[in-house]
Design a protein around this motif. Structure first.
Motif, PDB file in Angstrom:
ATOM      1  N   PRO A   1      27.089  -0.145  10.653  1.00 31.75           N
ATOM      2  CA  PRO A   1      28.307  -0.588  10.876  1.00 31.75           C
ATOM      3  C   PRO A   1      28.207  -2.048  11.902  1.00 31.75           C
ATOM      4  O   PRO A   1      27.345  -2.149  12.403  1.00 31.75           O
ATOM      5  CB  PRO A   1      28.508   0.347  11.693  1.00 31.75           C
ATOM      6  N   THR A   2      29.079  -2.878  11.656  1.00 33.81           N
ATOM      7  CA  THR A   2      29.360  -3.908  12.606  1.00 33.81           C
ATOM      8  C   THR A   2      30.631  -4.123  13.092  1.00 33.81           C
ATOM      9  O   THR A   2      31.548  -3.479  12.335  1.00 33.81           O
ATOM     10  CB  THR A   2      28.916  -5.401  12.180  1.00 33.81           C
ATOM     11  N   GLU A   3      30.912  -5.073  14.150  1.00 33.98           N
ATOM     12  CA  GLU A   3      32.617  -5.030  14.271  1.00 33.98           C
ATOM     13  C   GLU A   3      33.313  -5.764  13.456  1.00 33.98           C
ATOM     14  O   GLU A   3      34.417  -5.624  13.331  1.00 33.98           O
ATOM     15  CB  GLU A   3      32.573  -5.680  15.674  1.00 33.98           C
ATOM     16  N   THR A   4      32.615  -6.477  12.521  1.00 35.98           N
ATOM     17  CA  THR A   4      33.298  -7.285  11.290  1.00 35.98           C
ATOM     18  C   THR A   4      33.635  -6.435  10.137  1.00 35.98           C
ATOM     19  O   THR A   4      34.777  -6.010   9.887  1.00 35.98           O
ATOM     20  CB  THR A   4      32.762  -8.663  11.177  1.00 35.98           C
ATOM     21  N   VAL A   5      32.654  -6.486   9.377  1.00 29.93           N
ATOM     22  CA  VAL A   5      32.633  -5.177   8.158  1.00 29.93           C
ATOM     23  C   VAL A   5      31.217  -4.643   7.812  1.00 29.93           C
ATOM     24  O   VAL A   5      30.372  -5.201   8.851  1.00 29.93           O
ATOM     25  CB  VAL A   5      32.873  -5.996   6.918  1.00 29.93           C
TER      26      VAL A   5
ATOM     27  N   ASP B   1      27.514   5.750   9.623  1.00 32.59           N
ATOM     28  CA  ASP B   1      29.190   5.662   9.585  1.00 32.59           C
ATOM     29  C   ASP B   1      29.305   5.764  11.282  1.00 32.59           C
ATOM     30  O   ASP B   1      29.408   6.772  11.772  1.00 32.59           O
ATOM     31  CB  ASP B   1      29.469   7.062   9.056  1.00 32.59           C
ATOM     32  N   ASP B   2      30.015   4.599  11.357  1.00 36.32           N
ATOM     33  CA  ASP B   2      30.529   4.597  13.013  1.00 36.32           C
ATOM     34  C   ASP B   2      32.032   4.291  12.796  1.00 36.32           C
ATOM     35  O   ASP B   2      32.511   3.542  13.642  1.00 36.32           O
ATOM     36  CB  ASP B   2      29.892   3.378  13.505  1.00 36.32           C
ATOM     37  N   GLY B   3      32.762   4.784  11.845  1.00 41.18           N
ATOM     38  CA  GLY B   3      34.013   4.559  11.940  1.00 41.18           C
ATOM     39  C   GLY B   3      34.574   3.354  11.387  1.00 41.18           C
ATOM     40  O   GLY B   3      33.730   2.491  10.794  1.00 41.18           O
ATOM     41  N   ALA B   4      35.893   2.882  11.366  1.00 40.49           N
ATOM     42  CA  ALA B   4      36.601   1.760  10.637  1.00 40.49           C
ATOM     43  C   ALA B   4      36.132   0.636  11.569  1.00 40.49           C
ATOM     44  O   ALA B   4      35.970   0.656  12.625  1.00 40.49           O
ATOM     45  CB  ALA B   4      37.997   2.033  10.751  1.00 40.49           C
ATOM     46  N   SER B   5      35.690  -0.529  10.664  1.00 43.58           N
ATOM     47  CA  SER B   5      35.326  -1.719  11.384  1.00 43.58           C
ATOM     48  C   SER B   5      36.504  -2.240  12.481  1.00 43.58           C
ATOM     49  O   SER B   5      37.601  -2.506  11.769  1.00 43.58           O
ATOM     50  CB  SER B   5      34.759  -2.937  10.532  1.00 43.58           C
ATOM     51  N   PRO B   6      36.118  -2.478  13.807  1.00 41.68           N
ATOM     52  CA  PRO B   6      37.345  -2.891  14.404  1.00 41.68           C
ATOM     53  C   PRO B   6      37.857  -4.386  14.228  1.00 41.68           C
ATOM     54  O   PRO B   6      38.982  -4.583  14.427  1.00 41.68           O
ATOM     55  CB  PRO B   6      36.659  -2.752  15.846  1.00 41.68           C
ATOM     56  N   VAL B   7      37.258  -5.329  13.951  1.00 39.28           N
ATOM     57  CA  VAL B   7      37.545  -6.595  13.743  1.00 39.28           C
ATOM     58  C   VAL B   7      38.280  -6.826  12.277  1.00 39.28           C
ATOM     59  O   VAL B   7      39.373  -7.024  12.184  1.00 39.28           O
ATOM     60  CB  VAL B   7      36.687  -7.789  13.866  1.00 39.28           C
ATOM     61  N   GLY B   8      37.389  -6.192  11.474  1.00 37.83           N
ATOM     62  CA  GLY B   8      37.854  -6.180  10.062  1.00 37.83           C
ATOM     63  C   GLY B   8      37.725  -7.382   9.014  1.00 37.83           C
ATOM     64  O   GLY B   8      37.925  -7.641   7.822  1.00 37.83           O
ATOM     65  N   VAL B   9      37.426  -8.700   9.604  1.00 29.98           N
ATOM     66  CA  VAL B   9      37.041  -9.875   8.690  1.00 29.98           C
ATOM     67  C   VAL B   9      35.826 -10.346   9.229  1.00 29.98           C
ATOM     68  O   VAL B   9      35.191 -10.071  10.444  1.00 29.98           O
ATOM     69  CB  VAL B   9      38.064 -10.949   8.763  1.00 29.98           C
ATOM     70  N   GLU B  10      35.164 -11.088   8.192  1.00 32.56           N
ATOM     71  CA  GLU B  10      33.480 -11.524   8.694  1.00 32.56           C
ATOM     72  C   GLU B  10      33.901 -12.453   9.708  1.00 32.56           C
ATOM     73  O   GLU B  10      34.656 -12.952  10.199  1.00 32.56           O
ATOM     74  CB  GLU B  10      33.179 -12.296   7.274  1.00 32.56           C
ATOM     75  N   SER B  11      32.376 -12.756  10.092  1.00 32.44           N
ATOM     76  CA  SER B  11      32.251 -13.550  11.280  1.00 32.44           C
ATOM     77  C   SER B  11      32.677 -15.032  11.194  1.00 32.44           C
ATOM     78  O   SER B  11      32.732 -15.506  10.013  1.00 32.44           O
ATOM     79  CB  SER B  11      30.567 -13.566  11.687  1.00 32.44           C
TER      80      SER B  11
END
Ligand code: AMP
Ligand code: MG
Length: 336
Positions: free
Chosen positions: A34-38, A179-189
């Protein structure tokens, strides 16, 4: 394949997940992180066969280089040459959705394993980022080496913003899924090139251009390269057609055509909306941060409706809207 749910917050399960992920990476296997982007499809960036596995699993062209994800600035400096400007940007925006493309450090110290050439696709620069996800940072720290990680989806398709998306598309290729849930930012860096006289925006993304320009007190040059020209590999991955659903994508619609699904933004109602095959809204209030977070999930959802085309409302404005328009523009581009 082992799947670990990190959302339950328990320390023992977090430890087990990190241990399993590090062991898999160390053995040259692929791990979905998981990352904050995707979500990323990760391999040990110093293990060439493991990195080759990423390209194979994604069906990704090997001239499209990967981002090396690090756990701190020291690890970045071991593999790239960070100018004072690069260090300032890393200090301001890391951990976070900003990738810095800097000259590769060749002949690094003997104690430091070098990054596989396949990661940089033979370029003299390297793309570096410190993601804002605690578990993934711990995995990198424990491994002691950067991980190469593109988005965890088939090449050219819609990015994965949940563990279910990853498993549906790449399940058999992945040893461990965190699995850390939905990516919070949602678009790539956002990708900034720092290997020329002036900093250049190679790809809009999770950090708005305006925030970077404010931090460095100067404008970012635009990406001027021919997107699909493999002879000029400045940013070989910025292919015109990308993020593509099965359905065609039509932008800036004012009226729906028969058989189309509708992806809205804000309180905007095109003609013929009552006949849409399916519809969803990126953000009912027109909030671009919320819209970015929902973008890939809703594209996947509307694609599952079986519509022939997805008609998308205009997404005006600055900040994250630039990244959203970039992704939608590529999703709508003629397919190769
Ligand atoms: P993805 O991993 O799918 O988010 O894509 C990573 C992006 O980073 C691609 O579009 C690459 O072209 C870009 N990239 C990676 N390394 C470099 C580099 N050394 N120079 C320019 N662009 C790069
Ligand atoms: Mg991708």
């Amino acid at each position: 394949m082992q799947r670990f749910d990190l959302k339950d917050g328990g320390v023992p399960s977090r430890e087990r997940a990190i241990t399993a992920a590090v062991a898999a990476l160390d053995r040259g296997r692929l791990v979905a992180v998981p990352t904050e982007t995707v979500y990323g499809l990760a391999a040990d960036a110093t293990n060439a066969p493991a990195v080759a596995g990423i390209y194979a699993a994604k069906g990704r062209p090997s001239f499209n280089p990967l981002i090396a994800h690090v756990c701190d600035i020291d690890m970045a400096m071991a593999h790239g040459i960070l100018s004072p400007l690069a260090r300032q940007l890393a200090g301001t925006f890391w951990p976070g959705p900003l990738t810095l493309v800097v000259p590769r450090r060749v002949g690094a110290e003997a104690s430091v394993a070098s990054i596989a050439d396949l990661v940089t696709a033979g370029l003299e620069t390297i793309a570096l980022r410190m993601p804002a996800n605690g578990v993934t940072l711990d995995v990198i720290r424990r491994l002691g080496r950067p991980i190469a990680a593109p988005s965890a989806n088939r090449s050219g398709g819609i990015s994965a913003t949940s563990a279910d998306d990853v498993i549906a598309e790449l399940g058999p290729s992945v040893s461990v899924v965190l699995d850390d849930g939905a990516s919070p930012v949602g678009v790539e860096s956002t990708i900034v090139l720092l290997a020329e006289a002036a900093p250049r925006l190679l790809r809009p993304g999770g950090v708005p251009r305006e925030a970077i320009e404010r931090a460095i007190g100067q404008p970012l040059a635009d990406n001027d390269h021919e997107p699909d020209d493999p002879q000029r590999p400045l940013a070989p991955g910025m292919l015109t057609s990308h993020y593509a659903p099965n359905a065609r994508v039509r932008l800036d619609v004012t009226a729906l055509e028969p058989g189309e699904a509708f992806l809205g933004f804000g309180p905007f109602f095109p003609e013929g909306l009552d006949k849409a095959v399916a519809s969803a809204n990126l953000s009912a209030t027109g909030n671009v941060v919320e819209a970015a977070c929902n973008l890939f999930r809703l594209l996947r959802e509307l694609d599952r409706s079986g519509a022939a085309a997805i008609a998308v409302a205009p997404v005006p404005g600055g900040g994250l809207a630039e990244a959203i328009r970039d992704r939608l523009g590529r999703a709508a581009a003629p397919r190769r």
